[in-house]
Design a protein around this motif. Sequence first.
Motif, mmCIF file in Angstrom:
data_model
loop_
_atom_site.group_PDB
_atom_site.id
_atom_site.type_symbol
_atom_site.label_atom_id
_atom_site.label_comp_id
_atom_site.label_asym_id
_atom_site.label_seq_id
_atom_site.Cartn_x
_atom_site.Cartn_y
_atom_site.Cartn_z
ATOM 1 N N SER B 69 -20.678 4.592 -19.638
ATOM 2 C CA SER B 69 -20.910 5.805 -20.052
ATOM 3 C C SER B 69 -20.648 6.724 -18.571
ATOM 4 O O SER B 69 -20.126 7.817 -18.743
ATOM 5 N N SER B 71 -18.793 6.088 -16.276
ATOM 6 C CA SER B 71 -17.562 5.994 -15.853
ATOM 7 C C SER B 71 -16.856 6.835 -16.743
ATOM 8 O O SER B 71 -15.713 7.551 -16.188
ATOM 9 N N ALA B 72 -17.336 7.133 -17.849
ATOM 10 C CA ALA B 72 -16.310 7.945 -18.824
ATOM 11 C C ALA B 72 -16.536 9.365 -18.589
ATOM 12 O O ALA B 72 -17.465 10.131 -18.165
ATOM 13 N N LYS B 77 -22.652 14.143 -22.333
ATOM 14 C CA LYS B 77 -23.029 12.593 -22.737
ATOM 15 C C LYS B 77 -24.362 12.746 -23.211
ATOM 16 O O LYS B 77 -25.139 13.680 -23.108
ATOM 17 N N VAL B 190 -18.320 4.950 -24.974
ATOM 18 C CA VAL B 190 -17.418 5.764 -24.483
ATOM 19 C C VAL B 190 -17.067 6.788 -25.430
ATOM 20 O O VAL B 190 -16.688 7.931 -25.170
ATOM 21 N N PRO B 197 -19.494 10.198 -24.856
ATOM 22 C CA PRO B 197 -20.102 9.146 -24.492
ATOM 23 C C PRO B 197 -21.681 9.051 -24.712
ATOM 24 O O PRO B 197 -22.346 9.971 -24.553
#
Lengths: 353, 406
Positions: B69, B71-72, B77, B190, B197
């Motif tokens: 998450s 990195s997304a 989020k 993701v 995410p």
Amino acid sequence: MEMVNLYINGKEVAAPTGSTIMQAADLAGIEIPRLCYDPDLSALGACRLCVVEVKGNRLLPASCVTPVMSGMEVFTESPAVIEARRTILELLVANHPLDCMTCDKLGACKLADYCYHYGVKESPFAGGEKHQYKCDDSNPFIIRDLNKCILCGACVRACEEMTGQDNLSYLYRGFHRKATTAGDVDYAQSDCVFCGQCVALCPTGALTEKTMAGQGRRWEIERVRTTCPFCGTGCNFDLAVKDGKVIGVLSNPDSPVNGRSLCVKGRFGWDFIYNEKRLTTPLIKKNGQFEAASWDEAFDLIAQKFNAIKDEYGPDSFAALSSARCTNEENYLVQKFTRAYMGTNNVDHCART
Amino acid sequence: MAEEMRILMRNYGKIDPLNIDDYLNAGGYKSLEKARSMSQKDLIEEVRKSGLRGRGGAGFNTGMKWNFSYSAVADQKYVICNADEGEPGTYKDRLIMENDPQSVLEGMAICGYAIGSNQGYIYCRGEYPYVVEILNTAIQQAKEKGVLGDFNIEVRMGAGAYVCGEESALIESIEGHRGEPRFKPPFPPVIGLWGKPTIVNNVETFANIPVILEKGADWYAGIGSKSYPGTKLMTLTGDIVKRTFIEVPTDITIRQLIYDFGGGIPEGKKFKAVQIGGTSGGFIPETLLDTLIDFDSMAAIGATLGSGAVFVMDETRDIVDVTNRITKFFEHESCGKCSPCREGTKRMHEIVDKINNGLGSATDLDLLGRLGTVMSKACLCGLGQAAPSPVLTTLQHFRSEYSNKL
């Protein structure tokens, strides 16, 4: 386009990045059975008939929703896959009326086709509870027999995604799950617009065209592609013809304008073809009464009157108004005739405003 | 004798769960402070290094999940705490939420900082209305104290569906749809709630986070089993002397669990079977009692650690009858989306019921085996995949009980 290489049944194949295993198999000409998958609908991944074996995966993923990965080794007909498909078909058949001998859908029924392919004749799961739904015969167009529904959800998705009517959803859970209208009322009492997209996409005999009931099996029907005469959209479809007689309308996915979508008029409003009151010859009024005439007589009369008007009052005394119900070619001819022969630009069309 | 180890339950009975000051006085929210002084990457690495694996049943490394998450790239989020504790015989999340709700909120806020989320949801089981009140009080107090900063938490209530404990069905439910699982991939870290995410972690997982930050990843990784470190909150039910909860390091055996901690079988009766991890857990016979309870050791014998529910059956219990009730449960709880689960749980119950009533035949046993194997591999979600486990493991370990009824 970036491609990914993978192996399907030992054969190296290439597929665009982001493809599903099913798309990769389709590209490579490897057939994977499918019930809930439809190229025109969002993915559901629910029938599980398209499961495949992927090396290193303890599960059998559904190929319609599993993306390809580089070097992936897929087996589409391994013993585990075949056992899963057979078992799923047996489960579906255990809760399905086996009246294929009188079912109008036979020949276009995916459930029957796959049972044939995998040799599912009887279900070891039969003998238990089976649905006993009342058949919805409430309207002139669609017969809805949910006892034959396999809950692929194609009707629900078609109603929402293709027609935008959102008249169908799921009711209840588990074994009692039902794809139906709000409040589980008959189609006639619901917000159904009878476009029949649900019928066109249903893979079994759950939704069928009422006009075609008992009129002919699918393999007896000749499909004649035509353009819908109702409006100017130009939808294409196939006339279902048996023994020289139209018995229904079937969607043709190759229709450039509409795909498989149609409206109630195009799909179900064709019965005027055989209406006794339909005009079959030109009529000319003589002594205050219409009398049947030949086309030659009619065209001669039209030519004579048009020429007379043009000679007496000039070209601009003439105007042509054409219809959206005519084809593009017919509309083209109307303006060509008006401009080139009658000599006026007084030409208009009902769809202009 | 092995000893209980209270990490999650360190504040149990010592603080007033409805008074945030007690939690603060016990060092509460210092971990969140510490987390926020770290970089997101370092924080996630610390959680990953601790070896903490999801306590909801799937056992995925928590730090690795958070990293997906983190990195997304997304404008929003979410953090979801899965408190839809629906496994029969399981009440460990309730214990945590009832006795130390702030530890869960703190764990969620740490996760929120780690992945870059300012919105959390707690999806609480519909049968726990009083827990919802506790959580709302706790959230209110945390907001008043300002300890959560810009991280907001809301409670959503389930409506009784077992399948909503499955993370994607839970997400569908929060979105206002039917509680039905989504196909994966994409996975929620993701593409999750409203397509963003989303980290979905269990109550117990979040409750572990503050203490990991406080005492360090290495300390945590050194507790219990190497591959599944930490403690596990277990709930003992059925034919066992001490029907209670315990928190134990994960390197003890099932036998220790039942005899050392649970006091063995009451009334001097003999042990017959134990089902661990909830109603979809495998049945474990006497011969396998020396298995360690950690995730991988349990998986190796075809069982699960799952939710940590321990359901013990003595020699008088009728295995086929018990299994029959379980198959009825799954028939009732199948959402019906995928065909092998919808039709399979129904027929599985019908067949076991037939056998239980003395009407079965040997072919029914083979059919059960085939159906169970197919379901465990071909169903859409974890419910359908795990539902046959009690049938398959009882067929494996207690086949004679079936044969005796044919």
